[in-house]
Design a protein around this motif. Structure first.
Motif, PDB file in Angstrom:
ATOM      1  N   ASP A 139      28.845  23.384  63.710  1.00 40.99           N
ATOM      2  CA  ASP A 139      28.169  23.179  62.434  1.00 40.99           C
ATOM      3  C   ASP A 139      28.051  24.485  61.646  1.00 40.99           C
ATOM      4  OD1 ASP A 139      27.864  20.473  62.490  1.00 40.99           O
ATOM      5  OD2 ASP A 139      25.779  20.462  63.144  1.00 40.99           O
ATOM      6  N   ALA A 140      27.855  25.608  62.348  1.00 35.01           N
ATOM      7  CA  ALA A 140      27.799  26.896  61.659  1.00 35.01           C
ATOM      8  C   ALA A 140      29.144  27.221  61.003  1.00 35.01           C
ATOM      9  CB  ALA A 140      27.405  27.995  62.637  1.00 35.01           C
ATOM     10  N   LEU A 141      30.234  26.906  61.684  1.00 32.85           N
ATOM     11  CA  LEU A 141      31.552  27.101  61.085  1.00 32.85           C
ATOM     12  C   LEU A 141      31.721  26.255  59.824  1.00 32.85           C
ATOM     13  CD1 LEU A 141      33.983  27.227  64.151  1.00 32.85           C
ATOM     14  CD2 LEU A 141      33.856  28.922  62.317  1.00 32.85           C
ATOM     15  N   LEU A 142      31.320  24.995  59.895  1.00 30.08           N
ATOM     16  CA  LEU A 142      31.429  24.109  58.732  1.00 30.08           C
ATOM     17  C   LEU A 142      30.546  24.610  57.589  1.00 30.08           C
ATOM     18  CD1 LEU A 142      31.396  20.641  60.546  1.00 30.08           C
ATOM     19  CD2 LEU A 142      33.380  21.917  59.682  1.00 30.08           C
ATOM     20  N   TYR A 143      29.366  25.100  57.931  1.00 33.77           N
ATOM     21  CA  TYR A 143      28.473  25.655  56.915  1.00 33.77           C
ATOM     22  C   TYR A 143      29.143  26.842  56.222  1.00 33.77           C
ATOM     23  CZ  TYR A 143      24.548  28.334  55.004  1.00 33.77           C
ATOM     24  OH  TYR A 143      23.723  29.061  54.178  1.00 33.77           O
ATOM     25  N   MET A 144      29.792  27.708  56.989  1.00 35.55           N
ATOM     26  CA  MET A 144      30.435  28.885  56.415  1.00 35.55           C
ATOM     27  C   MET A 144      31.610  28.491  55.520  1.00 35.55           C
ATOM     28  SD  MET A 144      30.313  31.391  59.763  1.00 35.55           S
ATOM     29  CE  MET A 144      31.273  32.669  58.952  1.00 35.55           C
ATOM     30  N   ILE A 145      32.422  27.536  55.969  1.00 31.70           N
ATOM     31  CA  ILE A 145      33.556  27.103  55.147  1.00 31.70           C
ATOM     32  C   ILE A 145      33.059  26.497  53.839  1.00 31.70           C
ATOM     33  CG2 ILE A 145      35.548  25.566  55.026  1.00 31.70           C
ATOM     34  CD1 ILE A 145      35.818  27.951  56.970  1.00 31.70           C
ATOM     35  N   ASP A 146      32.044  25.654  53.911  1.00 33.45           N
ATOM     36  CA  ASP A 146      31.491  25.047  52.701  1.00 33.45           C
ATOM     37  C   ASP A 146      30.890  26.112  51.781  1.00 33.45           C
ATOM     38  OD1 ASP A 146      30.687  22.672  51.129  1.00 33.45           O
ATOM     39  OD2 ASP A 146      28.653  23.308  51.671  1.00 33.45           O
ATOM     40  N   SER A 147      30.232  27.115  52.357  1.00 31.98           N
ATOM     41  CA  SER A 147      29.641  28.191  51.552  1.00 31.98           C
ATOM     42  C   SER A 147      30.707  28.976  50.807  1.00 31.98           C
ATOM     43  CB  SER A 147      28.846  29.142  52.455  1.00 31.98           C
ATOM     44  OG  SER A 147      27.763  28.478  53.056  1.00 31.98           O
ATOM     45  N   ILE A 148      31.814  29.284  51.501  1.00 28.90           N
ATOM     46  CA  ILE A 148      32.889  30.039  50.851  1.00 28.90           C
ATOM     47  C   ILE A 148      33.545  29.179  49.764  1.00 28.90           C
ATOM     48  CG2 ILE A 148      35.102  31.182  51.237  1.00 28.90           C
ATOM     49  CD1 ILE A 148      34.087  31.846  54.070  1.00 28.90           C
ATOM     50  N   ALA A 149      33.638  27.881  50.010  1.00 28.82           N
ATOM     51  CA  ALA A 149      34.165  26.983  48.971  1.00 28.82           C
ATOM     52  C   ALA A 149      33.240  26.970  47.755  1.00 28.82           C
ATOM     53  CB  ALA A 149      34.330  25.574  49.542  1.00 28.82           C
ATOM     54  N   GLN A 150      31.924  26.979  47.988  1.00 32.06           N
ATOM     55  CA  GLN A 150      30.969  27.059  46.877  1.00 32.06           C
ATOM     56  C   GLN A 150      31.150  28.359  46.115  1.00 32.06           C
ATOM     57  OE1 GLN A 150      26.790  26.141  47.607  1.00 32.06           O
ATOM     58  NE2 GLN A 150      27.362  25.056  49.477  1.00 32.06           N
ATOM     59  N   LEU A 151      31.327  29.459  46.830  1.00 27.07           N
ATOM     60  CA  LEU A 151      31.555  30.746  46.181  1.00 27.07           C
ATOM     61  C   LEU A 151      32.790  30.683  45.295  1.00 27.07           C
ATOM     62  CD1 LEU A 151      31.477  33.826  45.715  1.00 27.07           C
ATOM     63  CD2 LEU A 151      32.492  34.108  47.988  1.00 27.07           C
ATOM     64  N   LYS A 152      33.854  30.110  45.804  1.00 25.48           N
ATOM     65  CA  LYS A 152      35.099  30.026  45.030  1.00 25.48           C
ATOM     66  C   LYS A 152      34.883  29.224  43.748  1.00 25.48           C
ATOM     67  CE  LYS A 152      39.947  28.514  45.458  1.00 25.48           C
ATOM     68  NZ  LYS A 152      40.515  29.772  44.953  1.00 25.48           N
ATOM     69  N   ARG A 153      34.053  28.173  43.812  1.00 21.64           N
ATOM     70  CA  ARG A 153      33.806  27.354  42.622  1.00 21.64           C
ATOM     71  C   ARG A 153      32.982  28.090  41.561  1.00 21.64           C
ATOM     72  NH1 ARG A 153      33.240  23.214  46.652  1.00 21.64           N
ATOM     73  NH2 ARG A 153      30.961  23.433  46.674  1.00 21.64           N
ATOM     74  N   THR A 154      32.272  29.150  41.963  1.00 21.57           N
ATOM     75  CA  THR A 154      31.443  29.868  40.985  1.00 21.57           C
ATOM     76  C   THR A 154      32.230  30.886  40.179  1.00 21.57           C
ATOM     77  OG1 THR A 154      30.828  31.647  42.540  1.00 21.57           O
ATOM     78  CG2 THR A 154      29.444  29.661  42.532  1.00 21.57           C
ATOM     79  N   ILE A 155      33.446  31.185  40.590  1.00 23.11           N
ATOM     80  CA  ILE A 155      34.227  32.220  39.900  1.00 23.11           C
ATOM     81  C   ILE A 155      34.647  31.699  38.522  1.00 23.11           C
ATOM     82  CG2 ILE A 155      36.289  33.663  39.975  1.00 23.11           C
ATOM     83  CD1 ILE A 155      36.145  33.561  43.007  1.00 23.11           C
ATOM     84  N   GLN A 156      34.254  32.410  37.476  1.00 19.69           N
ATOM     85  CA  GLN A 156      34.573  32.067  36.101  1.00 19.69           C
ATOM     86  C   GLN A 156      35.662  32.997  35.571  1.00 19.69           C
ATOM     87  OE1 GLN A 156      33.161  29.423  34.565  1.00 19.69           O
ATOM     88  NE2 GLN A 156      32.004  29.033  36.458  1.00 19.69           N
ATOM     89  N   PRO A 157      36.373  32.570  34.528  1.00 21.02           N
ATOM     90  CA  PRO A 157      37.384  33.451  33.919  1.00 21.02           C
ATOM     91  C   PRO A 157      36.758  34.785  33.490  1.00 21.02           C
ATOM     92  CG  PRO A 157      37.594  31.229  33.077  1.00 21.02           C
ATOM     93  CD  PRO A 157      36.336  31.242  33.888  1.00 21.02           C
ATOM     94  N   GLY A 158      37.429  35.869  33.798  1.00 22.22           N
ATOM     95  CA  GLY A 158      36.930  37.179  33.433  1.00 22.22           C
ATOM     96  C   GLY A 158      35.992  37.797  34.453  1.00 22.22           C
ATOM     97  N   VAL A 159      35.647  37.054  35.487  1.00 20.28           N
ATOM     98  CA  VAL A 159      34.771  37.549  36.545  1.00 20.28           C
ATOM     99  C   VAL A 159      35.610  37.792  37.794  1.00 20.28           C
ATOM    100  CG1 VAL A 159      32.773  37.070  37.995  1.00 20.28           C
ATOM    101  CG2 VAL A 159      32.784  36.323  35.609  1.00 20.28           C
ATOM    102  N   SER A 160      35.536  38.984  38.343  1.00 17.15           N
ATOM    103  CA  SER A 160      36.321  39.307  39.534  1.00 17.15           C
ATOM    104  C   SER A 160      35.724  38.637  40.765  1.00 17.15           C
ATOM    105  CB  SER A 160      36.371  40.825  39.744  1.00 17.15           C
ATOM    106  OG  SER A 160      35.094  41.303  40.112  1.00 17.15           O
ATOM    107  N   ALA A 161      36.562  38.531  41.789  1.00 17.17           N
ATOM    108  CA  ALA A 161      36.083  37.946  43.049  1.00 17.17           C
ATOM    109  C   ALA A 161      34.944  38.778  43.627  1.00 17.17           C
ATOM    110  CB  ALA A 161      37.240  37.852  44.040  1.00 17.17           C
ATOM    111  N   LYS A 162      35.030  40.089  43.523  1.00 18.44           N
ATOM    112  CA  LYS A 162      33.966  40.973  44.023  1.00 18.44           C
ATOM    113  C   LYS A 162      32.661  40.712  43.286  1.00 18.44           C
ATOM    114  CE  LYS A 162      32.709  45.895  43.907  1.00 18.44           C
ATOM    115  NZ  LYS A 162      32.252  46.213  45.255  1.00 18.44           N
ATOM    116  N   GLN A 163      32.719  40.639  41.959  1.00 16.97           N
ATOM    117  CA  GLN A 163      31.508  40.370  41.180  1.00 16.97           C
ATOM    118  C   GLN A 163      30.921  39.008  41.526  1.00 16.97           C
ATOM    119  OE1 GLN A 163      33.349  40.908  37.292  1.00 16.97           O
ATOM    120  NE2 GLN A 163      32.145  42.774  36.934  1.00 16.97           N
ATOM    121  N   ALA A 164      31.787  38.006  41.621  1.00 17.77           N
ATOM    122  CA  ALA A 164      31.306  36.654  41.928  1.00 17.77           C
ATOM    123  C   ALA A 164      30.657  36.604  43.304  1.00 17.77           C
ATOM    124  CB  ALA A 164      32.469  35.660  41.845  1.00 17.77           C
ATOM    125  N   ALA A 165      31.274  37.264  44.279  1.00 19.00           N
ATOM    126  CA  ALA A 165      30.727  37.249  45.637  1.00 19.00           C
ATOM    127  C   ALA A 165      29.365  37.923  45.690  1.00 19.00           C
ATOM    128  CB  ALA A 165      31.707  37.927  46.600  1.00 19.00           C
TER     129      ALA A 165
END
Length: 882
Positions: free
Chosen positions: A642-668
């Protein structure tokens, strides 16, 4: 703390003669004479496991309390008495307690010199008799057998390192950890982790009680001196190390001070039982009389009475004191006027500290010997031992306890105002805060201390003196904690800039925490000194400094997988640093974990799971050694998946927050700042990534075993558990076979990013440290972050049901909330299974986690990994019984 912290206990007086009754209240050096306490004075002792033991006023029982942290407010307070008191044997009353160095075993002494040994039974609120106790207390005993001094030998091997004072360079605080030489000359039981205890009785006997392989106790004794009158009877004794032997100092009713050399000949031999090798001992005692002093008294004040006697050993070589010093005999004389005495009612209370250095000297020959014939032999006198008197030291307070701390470098005098005066071992000068913001060498030097309080009759302090239990004349106990005397609130108003002093105090406490943690001593009282509203940057400084002091390495990114695993499993101290981060990682006034708290919580639980699987599963996985092993691991496997699934879902949520003009570092970093989510950092940091890989690679092995063991289940409940975990693994929204490739690709991405950036080992250490404690994404790992988001995660998600994963229930993991929501199921912190209503529980006094309370008889039947979990919480702190 090291075993010398609480080694010498002295001053128990003889009860068999009227002339000796004046000293009855000074048993073991706790001066209560004239304090209105009476002969039934309560005794207190604070163990190195965190237990605060108290003898009842009537001497019929011992109760234990502890300091526990309220996980809602972050404040530490004194617990209620444990539900498991130690009852005195019929016809006996306890008069003194003395814990051994680790704080796991305690010697309880009764008024007739009987010594009763108890050991912690799973949690610090419960103790049980040790085997072979009758060997110490059997036979007819009288008041003449009263114990007047006691000394626990340190355990072998010695585990307490010396950490040098922290000094501030250009941008960092620097310390050095020095480990003890296991072959240095020091008196200890030759077998690993076996106890030995020396004690002296009023009728001039010295006894040695010791353990053999089975753990049972045996005893031998010898006479020190013959005695004919009550003036020959001993009232005080103390024992201490002096290189390869011990020295014993005694004080009798005629005010004579005698010094002896004690040598223990262990007569050890190697034995074997099948493949098990062990050591047995059959010791003998050799006693040598060194010197004596008559009519010993304070140099200037004769009205005071001896209340404490100690031997202060020399600091060991690893303490690097530079200036040599002699072993010292210390005596405290106390004058406490009786409130009922008209003649004394206008007199002041005071204590006098008298000292004698133990020195070896060669007597000077008379001039006449120089006139002997030149061709004759030159007369030479043998060296003799002398007690060289030093100037007395005065105190206008009553000294209630004297303790030797931290490799014999500090002397702590607890006083009747509820405070502690610390003195330097070499200079004997008082240590006070003097505003030096570039050095952190001790609690008092860094400005931490106690404000004077009301008069107290009894005290006992925590291992490093950061907290003190005080008892008033009514027998009520409360605990005082040190504080930063200049205040914790950092001011920078142009007038009172105390930020540097606050920083120095934080670094000092980090050093203290590291000292205690590296010697397996309770450190909760030190953590309790940090205020709940401590500034976030100071919390980071504390944890960062603890890691710098304790951990040899925290980056294993560039090692091969086998060496990575060995390094991670072989580094126990990072978990203790993460335990501090867990406590400090909660938002003030809420139950929400910050990034620091979530990272630490994930790390500590992954370490628990990976250690359990590594200890339990063989490589070929063909067989397991016991029928209950596979079911016992089911909860851990489910938590890990379940911890693995939580981490995968969390990283997927992070990826969805990235907006145009925002770097991956800034978004993370924005994602971390808003949610505290530590999933990406648990992947990027090498230690937790190795733990994740160990779990991922072990889980398929476990599932095959679970499926094979279903027909062999011993009960319906066991069958349901095995079927349940097997069916659960098949129902997850990701094909588990994709996880090994996922973690391998992440590992490769991090390794490539470091290689391409040409990052040095020292820089990797700094990167990992910043990621663990602050949630930063370093520029050097931005390529790895981008690869995870753009390639590795999408590859995994191709075979996953992301809709199912989005609604997957992972709240039970406890990652985001420090306290379970009201009405939700409570889970066992070790087994990761639900706790049934009405179940007997243990609670962690640090993080508040719960586990089932298992009796000691049941513990011995548990799998090895679960036995370890019964000793400590996943956060490394001790269990307490609710």
């Amino acid at each position: 703390m090291d075993n010398s912290a609480l080694e010498d206990v002295t001053g128990m007086s003889v009860a068999g003669d009227v002339s000796m009754m004046d000293n009855m209240d000074d048993l073991f050096g706790e001066a209560a004479d004239g304090l209105g306490m009476g002969p039934g004075v309560v005794k207190l002792a604070w163990s190195n496991t965190g237990g605060i033991a108290q003898i009842s006023k009537d001497g019929n029982k011992i109760t234990v309390r502890t300091m526990a942290r309220d996980h809602k407010t972050g404040v530490h307070s004194l617990s209620e008495e444990s539900r498991f008191p130690i009852e005195a044997p019929e016809g006996r009353q306890y008069v003194h307690l003395h814990f051994n160095g680790p704080g796991v075993d305690v010697a309880a002494v009764d008024g007739q010199g009987g010594i009763h040994l108890y050991t912690v039974a799973g949690a610090i609120g419960r103790m049980q008799s040790v085997p072979g106790e009758s060997a110490i207390t059997n036979g007819d005993r009288s008041d003449l057998d009263a114990v007047v001094g006691m000394h626990w030998l340190p355990l072998y091997p010695m585990k307490t390192p010396y950490i040098t004072p922290a000094t501030k360079g250009q941008s960092k605080w620097v310390t050095q950890m020095r480990h003890p030489d296991q072959h240095s000359s020091r008196v200890h039981h030759p077998a690993e982790n076996k106890n030995a205890l020396l004690f002296v009785t009023s009728n001039c006997k010295l006894a040695l009680s010791y353990q053999n392989e089975s753990g049972a106790w045996q005893s031998i004794s010898t006479e020190l001196e013959g005695w004919t009158t009550t003036e020959d009877m001993l009232s005080h004794a103390a024992i201490g190390d002096d290189g390869d032997h011990l020295v014993l100092v005694t004080y009798d009713e005629a005010r004579r001070l005698r010094l002896y050399k004690i040598t223990i000949n262990w007569n050890s031999s190697q034995q074997s039982n099948g493949n098990i090798r062990y050591i047995t001992v059959a010791p003998t005692l050799d006693i040598g009389h060194l010197t004596a002093l008559e009519h010993v008294a304070p140099q200037h004040l004769g009205i005071a009475t001896l209340s404490h006697l100690r031997v202060i050993p020399r600091p060991p070589d690893i303490a690097g004191q530079g200036t040599p010093c002699a072993t010292t005999v210390l005596a405290v004389y106390t004058h406490a006027p009786l409130p009922t005495s008209v003649a004394q009612q206008h007199q002041d209370c005071f204590s006098v500290v008298a000292r004698w250095n133990i020195e070896s000297t060669v007597p000077t020959l008379h001039d006449s010997f120089t006139k002997l014939k030149s061709n004759g032999p030159t007369p030479v006198h043998a060296a003799v031992t002398v007690l060289r008197r030093q100037p007395d030291m005065m105190s206008n307070k009553l000294i209630l306890t004297v303790d030797i701390q931290y490799h014999n470098t500090l002397i702590a005098f607890s006083a009747s105002d509820g405070g502690i005066e610390f003195r330097d071992r070499l200079t004997w000068s008082t240590i006070d805060g003097f505003g030096d913001a570039t050095t952190a060498s001790s609690l008092p030097q860094s400005g931490l201390g106690y404000f004077p309080g009301d008069h107290v009759a009894q005290v006992a302090h925590s291992p490093d003196g950061s907290a003190i239990a005080v008892m008033d004349s009514n027998g009520l106990i409360r605990v005082k904690a040190m504080t930063l005397l200049s205040g914790w609130q950092a001011l920078d108003d142009g007038i009172s800039d105390n930020r540097s002093l606050v920083e120095t105090a934080v670094v000092c406490l980090a050093r203290q925490y590291a000292i205690l943690s590296s010697s397996s001593t309770c450190s909760d009282e030190t953590l309790a000194l940090l205020p709940p509203d401590l500034a976030p940057d100071m919390r980071v400084l504390f944890v960062t400094q603890v890691i710098r002091i304790m951990c040899r390495y925290i980056d294993v990114s560039m090692l091969d997988h086998q060496r990575q695993q060995r390094a991670v499993l072989g580094e126990p101290l990072l978990s203790r640093a993460m335990s501090a981060q867990l406590v400090l990682g909660t938002k003030l006034g809420t139950n929400e974990r910050t990034f620091a708290g979530q990272f630490a919580y994930g790390f500590l639980n992954l370490k628990l799971i990976s250690m359990a699987l590594a200890q339990s599963l063989t490589r070929d996985n063909a067989t397991v050694s016991r029928s209950d092993l596979v079911p016992s691991l089911a909860g851990l496997i489910k938590w890990g998946i379940d911890a693995l699934l939580y981490m995968i879902d969390s990283i997927a949520q992070l990826k969805r927050t990235i907006q145009p003009g925002v770097s991956a570092k800034q978004a993370a970093e924005r994602f971390v700042a808003s949610t505290g989510n530590a999933a990406m950092h648990l992947l990027l940091c090498s230690f937790p990534r190795v733990l994740l890989r160990m779990h991922i690679l072990s889980t398929p092995q476990y599932l095959r075993l679970a499926h094979a063991w279903i027909p062999r289940a011993r009960s319906i409940e066991e069958s349901q558990k095995l079927n349940g975990i097997y069916d659960f693994a098949k129902s997850i929204p990701v094909n588990f076979n994709a996880f090994p490739e996922f973690i391998t690709e992440v590992d490769g991405a991090v390794r490539n990013a470091y290689t391409e950036a040409g990052v040095s080992g020292e820089r990797r250490m700094e990167i990992e440290l910043a990621m663990m404690t602050e949630g930063h994404i370093p520029d050097e790992l931005v390529p790895a972050l981008q690869t995870i988001l753009d390639t590795i995660l999408p590859n995994l998600c191709e075979s996953a049901d992301m809709g199912k994963m989005y609604f997957w229930q992972t709240q039970w993991l406890g990652i985001e909330q420090a306290v379970p929501a009201e009405g939700t199921t409570l889970y066992d912190a070790i087994r990761k299974t639900p706790l049934a209503n009405g179940m007997k529980l243990r609670v962690c006094r640090r993080c508040g986690a719960h586990t089932e309370d298992v009796s000691q008889e049941q513990v011995r039947q548990l799998p090895a990994w679960l036995q370890h979990g019964q000793r400590q919480c996943y956060c490394q702190s001790y269990w307490w019984l609710e």
